[in-house]
Design a protein around this motif. Sequence first.
Motif, short mmCIF file in Angstrom:
data_model
loop_
_atom_site.label_atom_id
_atom_site.label_comp_id
_atom_site.label_asym_id
_atom_site.label_seq_id
_atom_site.Cartn_x
_atom_site.Cartn_y
_atom_site.Cartn_z
N UNK A 177 3.89 66.60 -44.65
CA UNK A 177 4.52 67.14 -45.65
C UNK A 177 5.61 67.95 -45.30
N UNK A 178 6.10 68.29 -44.59
CA UNK A 178 7.38 69.03 -43.82
C UNK A 178 8.36 67.86 -43.65
N UNK A 179 7.83 67.02 -42.37
CA UNK A 179 9.15 65.84 -41.99
C UNK A 179 9.09 65.09 -43.82
N UNK A 181 12.37 60.77 -39.70
CA UNK A 181 11.93 62.65 -40.28
C UNK A 181 10.33 62.27 -40.08
N UNK A 182 9.60 61.09 -41.03
CA UNK A 182 8.29 61.52 -41.50
C UNK A 182 7.68 60.66 -39.75
N UNK A 183 8.09 59.92 -39.29
CA UNK A 183 8.40 58.68 -37.66
C UNK A 183 8.01 59.99 -36.76
N UNK A 184 8.43 61.20 -36.56
CA UNK A 184 8.71 62.01 -35.66
C UNK A 184 7.78 62.72 -36.07
N UNK A 185 7.16 63.26 -37.44
CA UNK A 185 6.25 64.49 -37.61
C UNK A 185 5.27 63.64 -37.29
N UNK A 186 5.18 62.65 -37.33
CA UNK A 186 3.53 62.05 -36.73
C UNK A 186 2.75 61.56 -35.63
N UNK A 229 15.29 69.71 -47.95
CA UNK A 229 14.53 71.34 -48.33
C UNK A 229 12.80 71.74 -47.68
N UNK A 230 12.75 72.06 -46.88
CA UNK A 230 11.57 72.64 -47.03
C UNK A 230 10.78 73.84 -47.90
#
Length: 412
Positions: A369-371, A59-64, A379-380
């Motif tokens: 942050x959301x990722x 999820x973090x890599x996608x957000x990045x 949770x968001x």
Amino acid sequence: MEAVRGVAERDVKEPGPPGTGRPMVMLAVATLGFAVNFWAWALLSPLGPRFKDSLELTSFEQSLLVAVPVVVGSLGRIPVGALTDRFGGRVMFPAVSLITIVPVLYLGLAGHSSLPALLAGGFLLGIGGTAFAIGVPFVNAWFPPERRGLAVGIFGAGMGGTAVSALTTVKEVDRYGMEFPFEVMAVLLAVYAVVAWLVLREAPGRTAPTEPLAKRLAATARLSVTWQMSALYAVAFGGYVAFSVYLPTYLKAEYGLSQADAANRMAGFVLLAVVMRPVGGWLSDRIGAVRVMTAALAVTVAGAVAQSFAPALMPVGTIAFLAMAAALGAGSGATFALVARLAPANKVGAVTGVVGAAGGLGGFVPPLVMGALWGSLGDYRIGLLLLALVAAAAGVFTATSVRRAVAARGDG
């Protein structure tokens, strides 16, 4: 005869109100350029979920991946805005459009097979996001002060290029393959560069600064309006950017929507924000930008708090997101109505560059942050409550410090 010739020359050289022809042509071509470059800038966002699945990204890599073009396009606005003050929009619009073709073709033809390649292409793709810092000073120079809020708001509607990307990119990839939307985008950028060079002209009476770039940027940094507007734009436009790049991911994770459905809903969010941006500028010309900004931030707080409880998407979640879209769009328009009135005429580009950078950076952080929150907590809620807190603080700042600055200038 000399008197007649003088009148004719004055009619051509002096910018008129929005109802006259030449300023409106300049506004239309500048807005088109902003839309085309923003369309290019947003090509990776709708494809984020697809790359997450095909490349097995976290999820973090996608957000990045979707955030990298945002931060580059944001920081790049600082030098591009200053260069626009120096060389003008007629030079800078074609230049940025042509340069953006390089990462567009790279991503479409070779750069989508791995995360490092996508990040490299996304980094250069950020150049397209700098077009905003070209258009604001260019349009600002063509219109009188009492019309600039509406004119710059109309130009800002070019951010709807992100909605075009959301509506078309995934469908084009599904139908014609990964290369197609990038190839189409490269052609559009090239055509626009030619049109801009042939049609755009600088406003009569425009004087280019002669000081070195570093000296002008330092002078811009000393202006209080630069940092006041940066703070507001980081919330208003930053919130818009954050949702425009992360909303498909959020809707897929929180509500289980398909990629196409999530992209369509994101497009609706973007389109409403786009429509409300000139409305925010128009209202600022009439009732005052401080009032518009304060109301917009209050609505953003309410929408973010409501959405933090993850209500049913129909109707509460949809209403919350559309309310935030309208508020963030109007707030973005109000910000640059203030810039147009408060910034020195020969520093509008430089101020716009810094303020635009702040807005883009405001959109860079939330997706990360959301990722991270989703990856660690599933949770968001915390992220949405943080948005509400920041918007509330910006509202208090607007009602106090910014109101005093506007009153000191005697502007609404």
